[in-house]
Structures are given as structure tokens and as C-alpha cells.
Motif scaffolding. Sequence first.
Motif, mmCIF file in Angstrom:
data_model
loop_
_atom_site.group_PDB
_atom_site.id
_atom_site.type_symbol
_atom_site.label_atom_id
_atom_site.label_comp_id
_atom_site.label_asym_id
_atom_site.label_seq_id
_atom_site.Cartn_x
_atom_site.Cartn_y
_atom_site.Cartn_z
ATOM 1 N N ASP B 107 63.043 19.455 37.539
ATOM 2 C CA ASP B 107 61.767 18.804 37.249
ATOM 3 C C ASP B 107 61.600 17.671 38.259
ATOM 4 O O ASP B 107 62.197 16.613 38.121
ATOM 5 N N GLN B 128 55.853 27.245 40.634
ATOM 6 C CA GLN B 128 55.502 26.274 39.591
ATOM 7 C C GLN B 128 55.962 24.873 39.944
ATOM 8 O O GLN B 128 55.245 23.896 39.735
ATOM 9 N N VAL B 129 57.182 24.771 40.461
ATOM 10 C CA VAL B 129 57.686 23.454 40.866
ATOM 11 C C VAL B 129 56.861 22.922 42.037
ATOM 12 O O VAL B 129 56.522 21.735 42.100
ATOM 13 N N GLN B 131 53.746 23.512 42.600
ATOM 14 C CA GLN B 131 52.468 23.045 42.054
ATOM 15 C C GLN B 131 52.633 21.711 41.332
ATOM 16 O O GLN B 131 51.777 20.828 41.429
ATOM 17 N N THR B 132 53.753 21.574 40.620
ATOM 18 C CA THR B 132 54.018 20.326 39.898
ATOM 19 C C THR B 132 54.034 19.136 40.854
ATOM 20 O O THR B 132 53.502 18.063 40.561
ATOM 21 N N ASN B 135 50.581 18.232 41.733
ATOM 22 C CA ASN B 135 49.933 17.571 40.588
ATOM 23 C C ASN B 135 50.364 16.110 40.444
ATOM 24 O O ASN B 135 49.595 15.276 39.976
ATOM 25 N N ARG B 136 51.604 15.848 40.815
ATOM 26 C CA ARG B 136 52.131 14.497 40.592
ATOM 27 C C ARG B 136 51.812 13.530 41.732
ATOM 28 O O ARG B 136 52.198 12.363 41.691
ATOM 29 N N ASP B 159 51.595 32.731 39.926
ATOM 30 C CA ASP B 159 51.878 31.311 40.184
ATOM 31 C C ASP B 159 51.786 31.004 41.676
ATOM 32 O O ASP B 159 51.274 29.953 42.078
#
Lengths: 306, 306
Positions: B107, B128-129, B131-132, B135-136, B159
Amino acid sequence: MSLVIIGSVAFDAIETPFGKTDKIVGGAATYASLAASYFYKKVKIVGVVGEDFHQEDIQNFNDHGIDTEGLQIKKGEKSFFWSGKYHNDMNSRDTLVTELNVLGDFDPIIPENYQDCEFLMLGNLTPQVQQTVINRMKNRPKLIVLDTMNFWMDIALDDLLAVIKNVDVLTINDAEARQLSGEYSLVKAANKIMAMGPKYLIIKKGEHGALLFNEDLIFSAPALPLADVFDPTGAGDTFAGGFIGYLAQVDTINFNNMKNAIIFGSALASFCVEKFGTERIKNLSEEEIQARVQQFVKLSSFVIEK
Amino acid sequence: MSLVIIGSVAFDAIETPFGKTDKIVGGAATYASLAASYFYKKVKIVGVVGEDFHQEDIQNFNDHGIDTEGLQIKKGEKSFFWSGKYHNDMNSRDTLVTELNVLGDFDPIIPENYQDCEFLMLGNLTPQVQQTVINRMKNRPKLIVLDTMNFWMDIALDDLLAVIKNVDVLTINDAEARQLSGEYSLVKAANKIMAMGPKYLIIKKGEHGALLFNEDLIFSAPALPLADVFDPTGAGDTFAGGFIGYLAQVDTINFNNMKNAIIFGSALASFCVEKFGTERIKNLSEEEIQARVQQFVKLSSFVIEK
């Protein structure tokens, strides 16, 4: 002086995902001489065909200024015939038919008026026939380019090694360079192959371009990325013909001219694949060729300040 | 402003025909950040390692000016571990061991002082990571480069398609470009992929160089032909790091700068393969890099007068 090109003159029947042809004119010397004719006016062909060969195809050579006195026509015999089918990726193909016919006992005749040869292109044929052509030239040409393939490495390696000792430029693909040298690294392969005779080695890599080696110099030529490859048949021969035709035109052998010759040869090859057989390279304009070469310039140029 | 690089930071055990290593430092973010550090001084890394990771490897990042605040160290856990064995041709390899360990539930944490990120390199990880991380970021970076591989096309295509919609540059190899687009022609493949989001597409072709696509522009970059490839591990990540590091340095995004960035990235990658792991790219001098770049210039330049 002249440029003599020896190789197969043949019929091909080609099937690609885009369609298929009846017997159309093909062969290494056909593609190479048409390509060379755009750069140099004294191209002379050595080959053999059967009685079935079409007068209009010979006329087409002559319309390009190509001398066909060395093209033997064997009465009562048939021309070399190859038929193949390309897979969907156009990078691999199956040979459906190979009929050697007149090529089986091909004894090349060099007409007296070919003895002014200064540039000699030995298209892919048995190494023995390639050597015979060299032997029959009264004067050693200024530049001899030899094209060959893995088939001759498999079945006639000694003959091949004997003839490549006598040439200036060898053109083969990357797998063949690895086979001939026993080296995986193309740099090591090139050094071993140049030690076998040729001062220059061109490694053809298809859609990845080509590498030119000479002593410790290397040139990496790009290939033009194409949206559609309609028919790859003859692209390598077209490349070789454009290459030696350009060199005959500039008439000075050095690394820089060789680099440009590779770009011009690549440009001609990029036209070749746009239509079936020789259809596209039969009718090129000077402007089309120059525009295509400029695409190669744009494709690979970058400027880094020291 | 800064350049943030996310990716694996790991242990590798490598076997090649030239020898084998114990567990040495590896991972996409490791190679990419070291490479980028030669061009740009504010490189910041995001990743995760276990308690087994060596302090000296973290110190090595810091010695290169790389900020490691975003590199989580998980107590009681183990670092990602990959072990592989290269075949004699160095072009193919077998994976012997893959232990995800800390990477299994990674994470990513973006420290507050990373929020000045203007250049973001998303190394090969789950989409997914990737994209995270986007997003952050409170502000959308000026340039986002994403590297991925066929594995994610196989198991997480939706994804992957979602995240590549949000990036500016995608780097994949030729087989992956064909897989992602369903097109064999790289020109058609590139057009389809650019329609998925990225304005720029880099197709990596290993020993055959790389292609850069942007709208209807194409650049073909050569690869330096090498006599010896000692260990190819990390070459692609080194390329990507050199690429984005150079762009962060020049700070202007256009096709010409992208071309040069590819040459600088390729130069760094050509060093990477000269020794095991990061050994060679840990200690490069400015002079070595400039000399290597000039080899690329010589390798691919030719002059054709119009």
C-alpha cells in the motif's frame, strides 16, 4: 563500366492474408536489377529462364535500361518456380512449391560486353555458381557484394566459405550471421565473419533495420515502421539492388557512402512490400524515392549537443 | 518540484553463463532511480522492503541524492525476492523463484514532501497500485510515465486499461504492444494504444532499440550493439529511469526532448548490462555517459543531401 547482377529470374505464386497471385515474375536478380536501375543506368543481368518466361517481363527489364544479354532462355525448359504462403504476421511463410527447372544446372554466361563490370552483385544462388561468375570476370570488379542464406550454410559450407573469401560485402540476416560465426553477439559474429574475407558485413534484421560493420565501425539503419506489409517477397533482394545501385552511382567506396546506400536500399525495400511482387518497384518516380528517403532521415535523426 | 519513482525494491539472485550472484539489490525502482539520479537531483522513491533489506543499499540511494522517505521498511517481514537463470543467448530466462513477501499487500505511502512531484514514473507493478499512486498525488504531475508487462494484460487487463487512460507515456515491449492492441503492425498497434490514453508510446525492442510514437510522428532509436551482455537484469528499468530523469532535467515535454531522453535512457541501459545487477550503474561518471551517448550519435547518423 557497369553493374552486373546475377541471381534467379523466376516465377513466383504468392499467397498473403491480403490475396494471392498467379505466376508472376520474381527472383533475386529481378528485384535487385529493377531496384538498382533507379540509381544507375548500366545494369546488366546474368540469369537463366525457360521458354515459358514472358517476353513482356524481359521487355520490362529493357525499359528500365537493364541489359539482358546475359539472361539465357532455355528452349523446351521451364523457369524456376517458387510458391509460398505467408502467415498472418507476414514474418514467416511456408514454401508450397519449389521447382528448380532451368536453375538446376545453371551455368552462367558472362557476355563479352559485361566485362566492363566494376560492381558485381552475386544474388542468392549456390556458392559454386557465385564463384564461377567471379572466375569468369577477366578483371576483378571494384566491388563484389554477395547475398546468401542459411540453406547454403547447411549444405555447402565449404563452397560458401571459399567464395565469401573473395567478396567485399556480405549480406545475411541476423540468424544467419549467428549460424555462420557460432557467436550470438552480433558484434562478435561480425568480427569473425569479416575475418573470413569480406571487409564489410551487412546484417539484415527485417522490420528492425540493418547493421553495417567495417573494421571497428558500426552503423545501425532503421527500418521504416509500416502500417501494412502487403507482400514481403523480394524485399531483401530489392534492398541489395538499391544498395549496390546507389554505390555504383556515387562510385566511391567508403563507410559514409555505404551508410547512405543502406538507407536508399531500405527505402526501395519499403516500397517493394506495398504491393505484390515487383508491381510497386516497377514504377517509381525520383520524387517518391527522395521523399521516402527523407522519411528515413526524419525517423532516425536526433540532435544532442556535446 | 521532484521526480517520484515507484516500483519494486527487491533482492535478486541471478545466474548467467558468466557466473551467479547471491541475493543482491534489485527491483524496478532501484534501477530506475539510480539511472535517473545521473540527470536530476530530486529523485524520490516509493516502495516497500522487509527487515532483511540492507542499510547499505538504502545508504547507496541516499548517496545518489535519492530521497527514501517513501520507502517503507516492514518489520518482521521479508523483501520481494526474484531468482532467475539466463540462457546462453541472454535473450530468454527461466524464473527460478518469485517470493512476493512485502509486495503482496503493498500500500504505497506518498510522504507530504513528495507532493511537489512533477514527474512520476510508475514502474512495473499491479495496475491497481499504480492507480493508487496517481490518486494520492494532490496535483496531477506534469508527466506520468507507466511501465507494465504482459502479465498484467493477462490477469488484470481492465485495471490496466483504467490506469493507462491516465498516463502520458506508456513503455512496453513489441510483443506486449501487439498483445495489448491485437495488431501485428507496430504502427497500427501504436495508434490503437495511443487512443487508449497515452499521448506517447515507447515500444522497447531490446537489442533492436526502441520506437517512440506520438500522433503521426515516429522515432526509431538504435540499440548499441554489444560484444558482451553480462547480465540483462534491470536494463528496461534503467532505460525508463534514464528517460524520465533526462526529461525532468530539461523540464520541457516535446517530441525532440523525448527522442534525446530515449537516447540517454538507452545509454544508461547499455552500461547496466555490463556487470551484475546495479554494479555498473552505481558508479558512472558524467564523462562516461557523454562518451556513450556520442557512440549512439555515431552509430545512427548519416547525411543525405536533398
